[in-house]
Write an enzyme that holds these catalytic residues in place. Structure first.
Site, PDB file in Angstrom:
ATOM      1  N   CYS A 186     -17.640   5.084  13.934  1.00  0.00           N
ATOM      2  CA  CYS A 186     -17.954   5.891  12.740  1.00  0.00           C
ATOM      3  C   CYS A 186     -17.080   7.146  12.728  1.00  0.00           C
ATOM      4  CB  CYS A 186     -19.419   6.291  12.736  1.00  0.00           C
ATOM      5  SG  CYS A 186     -20.589   4.929  12.748  1.00  0.00           S
ATOM      6  N   HIS A 190     -14.883   9.685  10.174  1.00  0.00           N
ATOM      7  CA  HIS A 190     -15.728  10.803   9.756  1.00  0.00           C
ATOM      8  C   HIS A 190     -15.840  11.929  10.776  1.00  0.00           C
ATOM      9  CE1 HIS A 190     -17.022   8.829   6.079  1.00  0.00           C
ATOM     10  NE2 HIS A 190     -17.290   7.735   6.764  1.00  0.00           N
ATOM     11  N   ARG A 234     -25.417   1.597   2.979  1.00  0.00           N
ATOM     12  CA  ARG A 234     -24.205   2.372   3.257  1.00  0.00           C
ATOM     13  C   ARG A 234     -23.740   2.162   4.695  1.00  0.00           C
ATOM     14  NH1 ARG A 234     -19.904   3.438   1.227  1.00  0.00           N
ATOM     15  NH2 ARG A 234     -19.367   2.354   3.122  1.00  0.00           N
ATOM     16  N   CYS A 238     -20.390   0.285   6.301  1.00  0.00           N
ATOM     17  CA  CYS A 238     -19.490   0.929   7.264  1.00  0.00           C
ATOM     18  C   CYS A 238     -19.238   0.028   8.473  1.00  0.00           C
ATOM     19  CB  CYS A 238     -20.077   2.261   7.737  1.00  0.00           C
ATOM     20  SG  CYS A 238     -19.967   3.588   6.516  1.00  0.00           S
TER      21      CYS A 238
END
Length: 277
Positions: A186, A190, A234, A238
């Site tokens: 992730c 991000h 969501r 991802c």
């Protein structure tokens, strides 16, 4: 304008070549900023008529409707603030629930209430978690309604209980865990400022302001999909883009990751369901 290779312009001086390179870079940045501005204008234009309102209304009807073998509504479902209390409940989720002895996010808790109150089987309670054209999702509608009940309320995520603290630490590990065919996590997308994928800005979730802006606007109506999408959707998407195996719906790992993201956004004012591209 594409960046020019320096060796492709032999007739220019080094200073001129550098000027061309800087100019092309500036033009690219301006183009990116222009695209971002236009997307923001588009969202603002549609904000007053967010189609998510239709999901919210349907969700409220489902919350109050007697369903399942027990012919019960969900109005006695305890989301953490007492049976039937919906105002502000989402702003405190995920949280520890004594009756299940575990930390649960909204979608996990809804699944529990649909089984314990309405008598649905697990298979029935998680049927169609993500809607599509002609196949609406009851879960997305319920989540839309319950999220809207916390609109304007600040996130207040607790990590006081040992189980909440543990969920947060597990979620943090998942956020930074690299694996899959692309060796992604992730954090690959991000945890850095100024990253983009196609026309989409990627928020740096290590930046509290970015984390707050991102988390507080999910779930959201996705214009490109014509559906309201929950946080569960969501995160699933991802994982798909990271080439990870799809997580089980309402799994503890997704709840843990949600706990980490929610706590990172603590104090944000909820503004969901929002509108996204």
């Amino acid at each position: 304008m594409p960046r020019l290779a320096l060796k492709s312009l032999p007739g220019l001086s080094l200073g001129a070549l550098l000027a061309v390179s800087v100019l092309s870079s500036a033009q690219a940045q301006n183009a990116n900023q222009s695209a971002t501005d236009e997307i923001a204008k588009y969202r603002q234009m549609l904000a007053d008529g967010n189609p998510a309102e239709l999901w919210e209304m349907r969700g409220q009807e489902l919350w109050q409707k007697k369903l399942g073998p027990n012919q019960q509504s969900l109005e006695q479902c305890d989301l953490g603030k007492g049976p039937g209390v919906t105002k502000g409940a989402y702003a405190e989720l995920p949280r520890y629930f004594k009756d299940t002895n575990k930390v649960m996010d909204l979608e996990q808790r809804l699944m529990h209430c649909r089984m314990s109150l309405q008598g649905l089987t697990r298979e029935q309670a998680v049927k169609t978690p993500f809607g599509s054209a002609g196949n609406p999702s009851d879960i997305e509608a319920l989540v839309s309604f319950l999220t809207a009940e916390s609109r304007g309320i600040k996130l207040a995520i607790s990590t006081k209980h040992p189980a909440e603290k543990q969920a947060y630490e597990i979620g943090k590990k998942i956020f930074y865990y690299r694996a899959g065919s692309h060796d992604f996590s992730c954090a690959s997308c991000h945890s850095v400022e100024g990253q983009r994928i196609r026309m989409q800005d990627l928020p740096n979730l290590n930046n509290k302001a970015n984390a707050q802006a991102a988390y507080s606007t999910w779930p959201a109506y996705r214009v490109s999909q014509g559906e309201v999408r929950t946080m569960q959707h969501r995160l699933n998407d991802c994982f798909r883009q990271q080439r990870f195996p799809a997580p089980d719906y309402a799994s503890d790992s997704i709840t843990a990751l949600t706990m980490f993201l929610a706590k990172s956004a603590d104090g944000a004012v909820m503004n969901a369901p929002a509108l996204k591209r």
